[in-house]
Scaffold this motif. Sequence first.
Motif, PDB file in Angstrom:
ATOM      1  N   SER A   6      43.570  27.862 116.297  1.00  0.00           N
ATOM      2  CA  SER A   6      42.987  26.644 116.238  1.00  0.00           C
ATOM      3  C   SER A   6      42.418  26.609 117.572  1.00  0.00           C
ATOM      4  CB  SER A   6      44.260  25.368 116.357  1.00  0.00           C
ATOM      5  OG  SER A   6      44.914  25.276 114.959  1.00  0.00           O
ATOM      6  N   LEU A   7      42.894  27.227 118.745  1.00  0.00           N
ATOM      7  CA  LEU A   7      42.196  26.932 120.064  1.00  0.00           C
ATOM      8  C   LEU A   7      40.833  27.639 119.903  1.00  0.00           C
ATOM      9  CD1 LEU A   7      44.989  27.923 122.635  1.00  0.00           C
ATOM     10  CD2 LEU A   7      43.903  25.560 122.410  1.00  0.00           C
ATOM     11  N   VAL A   8      40.640  28.733 119.041  1.00  0.00           N
ATOM     12  CA  VAL A   8      39.351  29.341 118.918  1.00  0.00           C
ATOM     13  C   VAL A   8      38.542  28.480 117.937  1.00  0.00           C
ATOM     14  CG1 VAL A   8      38.279  31.334 118.265  1.00  0.00           C
ATOM     15  CG2 VAL A   8      39.970  31.342 119.636  1.00  0.00           C
ATOM     16  N   THR A   9      39.138  28.230 116.788  1.00  0.00           N
ATOM     17  CA  THR A   9      38.346  27.713 115.773  1.00  0.00           C
ATOM     18  C   THR A   9      37.913  26.147 116.077  1.00  0.00           C
ATOM     19  OG1 THR A   9      40.594  26.677 114.745  1.00  0.00           O
ATOM     20  CG2 THR A   9      39.388  28.806 113.817  1.00  0.00           C
ATOM     21  N   GLY A  10      38.925  25.443 116.919  1.00  0.00           N
ATOM     22  CA  GLY A  10      38.493  24.191 117.473  1.00  0.00           C
ATOM     23  C   GLY A  10      37.461  24.209 118.463  1.00  0.00           C
ATOM     24  N   ALA A  11      37.071  25.053 119.325  1.00  0.00           N
ATOM     25  CA  ALA A  11      36.200  25.179 120.161  1.00  0.00           C
ATOM     26  C   ALA A  11      34.878  25.491 119.499  1.00  0.00           C
ATOM     27  CB  ALA A  11      36.481  26.263 121.517  1.00  0.00           C
ATOM     28  N   LEU A  12      34.791  26.527 118.588  1.00  0.00           N
ATOM     29  CA  LEU A  12      33.706  26.703 117.681  1.00  0.00           C
ATOM     30  C   LEU A  12      33.277  25.536 116.937  1.00  0.00           C
ATOM     31  CD1 LEU A  12      34.893  30.276 116.164  1.00  0.00           C
ATOM     32  CD2 LEU A  12      32.964  29.902 117.818  1.00  0.00           C
ATOM     33  N   ILE A  13      34.135  24.696 116.362  1.00  0.00           N
ATOM     34  CA  ILE A  13      33.916  23.567 115.746  1.00  0.00           C
ATOM     35  C   ILE A  13      32.802  22.623 116.490  1.00  0.00           C
ATOM     36  CG2 ILE A  13      34.557  21.635 114.394  1.00  0.00           C
ATOM     37  CD1 ILE A  13      36.751  23.425 113.247  1.00  0.00           C
ATOM     38  N   ASP A  14      33.537  22.503 117.762  1.00  0.00           N
ATOM     39  CA  ASP A  14      32.712  21.625 118.653  1.00  0.00           C
ATOM     40  C   ASP A  14      31.420  22.218 119.086  1.00  0.00           C
ATOM     41  OD1 ASP A  14      34.317  19.449 118.973  1.00  0.00           O
ATOM     42  OD2 ASP A  14      35.523  20.469 120.517  1.00  0.00           O
ATOM     43  N   LYS A  15      31.440  23.682 119.238  1.00  0.00           N
ATOM     44  CA  LYS A  15      30.079  24.066 119.693  1.00  0.00           C
ATOM     45  C   LYS A  15      28.908  24.334 118.668  1.00  0.00           C
ATOM     46  CE  LYS A  15      28.591  28.189 122.459  1.00  0.00           C
ATOM     47  NZ  LYS A  15      28.807  29.406 122.782  1.00  0.00           N
ATOM     48  N   LEU A  16      29.466  24.880 117.320  1.00  0.00           N
ATOM     49  CA  LEU A  16      28.460  25.283 116.267  1.00  0.00           C
ATOM     50  C   LEU A  16      28.272  24.015 115.037  1.00  0.00           C
ATOM     51  CD1 LEU A  16      29.666  28.894 115.433  1.00  0.00           C
ATOM     52  CD2 LEU A  16      27.942  28.297 116.962  1.00  0.00           C
ATOM     53  N   GLY A  17      29.238  23.169 115.142  1.00  0.00           N
ATOM     54  CA  GLY A  17      29.097  22.016 114.430  1.00  0.00           C
ATOM     55  C   GLY A  17      29.947  21.931 113.004  1.00  0.00           C
ATOM     56  N   ARG A  18      30.355  20.840 112.811  1.00  0.00           N
ATOM     57  CA  ARG A  18      31.282  20.743 111.565  1.00  0.00           C
ATOM     58  C   ARG A  18      30.937  21.363 110.272  1.00  0.00           C
ATOM     59  NH1 ARG A  18      32.963  18.592 116.558  1.00  0.00           N
ATOM     60  NH2 ARG A  18      33.063  16.445 116.621  1.00  0.00           N
ATOM     61  N   THR A  19      29.539  21.122 110.021  1.00  0.00           N
ATOM     62  CA  THR A  19      29.365  21.699 108.681  1.00  0.00           C
ATOM     63  C   THR A  19      29.083  23.148 108.569  1.00  0.00           C
ATOM     64  OG1 THR A  19      26.859  21.340 109.278  1.00  0.00           O
ATOM     65  CG2 THR A  19      27.811  19.657 108.200  1.00  0.00           C
ATOM     66  N   VAL A  20      28.687  23.872 109.832  1.00  0.00           N
ATOM     67  CA  VAL A  20      28.737  25.261 109.755  1.00  0.00           C
ATOM     68  C   VAL A  20      29.893  26.036 109.523  1.00  0.00           C
ATOM     69  CG1 VAL A  20      28.186  27.281 111.188  1.00  0.00           C
ATOM     70  CG2 VAL A  20      26.623  25.379 111.093  1.00  0.00           C
ATOM     71  N   MET A  21      31.062  25.142 110.166  1.00  0.00           N
ATOM     72  CA  MET A  21      32.303  25.882 110.164  1.00  0.00           C
ATOM     73  C   MET A  21      33.176  25.667 108.949  1.00  0.00           C
ATOM     74  SD  MET A  21      32.706  27.668 112.788  1.00  0.00           S
ATOM     75  CE  MET A  21      34.517  28.092 112.679  1.00  0.00           C
ATOM     76  N   ALA A  22      32.578  24.559 108.292  1.00  0.00           N
ATOM     77  CA  ALA A  22      32.913  24.012 106.756  1.00  0.00           C
ATOM     78  C   ALA A  22      32.598  25.215 106.006  1.00  0.00           C
ATOM     79  CB  ALA A  22      32.688  22.676 106.536  1.00  0.00           C
ATOM     80  N   ILE A  23      31.508  25.726 105.820  1.00  0.00           N
ATOM     81  CA  ILE A  23      30.882  26.756 104.923  1.00  0.00           C
ATOM     82  C   ILE A  23      31.935  28.085 105.416  1.00  0.00           C
ATOM     83  CG2 ILE A  23      29.144  28.439 104.543  1.00  0.00           C
ATOM     84  CD1 ILE A  23      27.127  25.991 105.042  1.00  0.00           C
ATOM     85  N   ALA A  24      32.362  28.303 106.478  1.00  0.00           N
ATOM     86  CA  ALA A  24      32.902  29.351 106.955  1.00  0.00           C
ATOM     87  C   ALA A  24      34.540  29.339 106.238  1.00  0.00           C
ATOM     88  CB  ALA A  24      33.179  29.680 108.469  1.00  0.00           C
ATOM     89  N   SER A  25      34.935  27.935 106.154  1.00  0.00           N
ATOM     90  CA  SER A  25      36.121  27.852 105.706  1.00  0.00           C
ATOM     91  C   SER A  25      36.123  27.967 104.038  1.00  0.00           C
ATOM     92  CB  SER A  25      36.513  26.201 105.631  1.00  0.00           C
ATOM     93  OG  SER A  25      37.565  26.158 105.107  1.00  0.00           O
TER      94      SER A  25
END
Length: 432
Positions: A303-322
């Motif tokens: 979570s500490l890494v993914t949360g920071a990535l979501i704040d930096k890269l955006g919600r939608t980009v990381m949702a695709i990664a999910s």
Amino acid sequence: MMLQKDSGKVLDAQSARVQSYINSSEKQKSLYKRTLFIVSISQILGGAGLAAGVTVGALLAQQMLGTEAYAGLPSALLTFGSAGAALLVGRLSQAYGRRTGLTAGFMLGGLGAIGVIFAAILNSVFLLFPSLLIYGAGSATNLQARYAGTDLASKKQRATAISITMVFTTFGAVAGPNLVNVMGDFALSIGVPSLAGPFILGAAAYILAGTVLFIMLRPDPLVIARTIQAINQESSNKGLLPTTEHTENKRGIIVGATIMVLTQMVMVAIMTMTPVHMMHHGHDLGAVGLVIGFHIGAMYLPSLVTGALIDKLGRTVMAIASGITLLLAGLLAAFAPGDSMVLMVIALSLLGLGWNIGLISGTALIVDSTKTSTRAKTQGSVDVLVALSGAAGGAVSGMIVASSSYLTLSIAGGILSLLLIPVVIWSRGVRK
């Protein structure tokens, strides 16, 4: 008269204390950090309670019912109970603050765990099922607690704040499944069936989590956040400050909810039947606990890494990664040899990671898209849908495996996760 005067003094003192936080940005920052710390403590305890039912719930029902066709039913009951509790906790939090809502939810979860213990002692399915429903309140509350950390966070801190509270769940969630044998032995030593042992841990963990929040979560972060927003809005209306309250973004709420619903359904479906699948291939309860421990660790620890990535890269980009991660998890679980511990650990770890990214992305979108004045109620309503999707995944999983195979279930789950991609494409109109 004396009682009324004393009550008035208490209310004045509480009002003055709240006002002191409203007038000081430094005190707000201090409260934000303190809230994250307190919620993190409750998450350690709540994680242990959550892991107990996940690990042995299906096995307990299979033992009582004498068939695996309904082995997914405990997961369904837990998530149905979680759905009702999510609505209750959300409404209580909206009306009285996070402290009241979260405390009530954890205490209910502890009560449900006690009911499961007695159901195992009496070998009563009729007591087991309602107890599992009530026990689901702990799971809902454990998830709802992630919102408390965002109440005083800025938009650029929200996903990180969610991740901080979630990562502490790892400690309890990983320990829980790996204490299955220990708690089973303890249960036997006091005359309780071994499969009820983890629920003894669950009862203690949930009740302690509720106690910590009740005693320490003062002042309430949601009450402070709402009051600050109301004052800012009033100043904006008078032209003293620029407008800070945004209107509710319904499209953002729909997208955030859809991301969480799909990831929850896929994760619960595959996870629920993994213990039964492993037992069929000769693994013992300790091996099952180890795999589920890795899975739950992957749900929270990154979570500490993914949360920071979501704040930096955006919600939608990381949702695709999910979605991509969940697809890989489903395919690996489907085609890995049943007797391979290493591949099962990797598959279930990927399943947990995909869920983690989807949940934090969706949660951040929900917070971004709601107003402080109605946020807790909306969050509770969305978590109802998330819980119901998990219930559907849990209920159907056993039937799919009984009528077809674990391979079919895993492939279907992986393909379903790909629906996240068109959802994200549709959401391009939603601000990151």
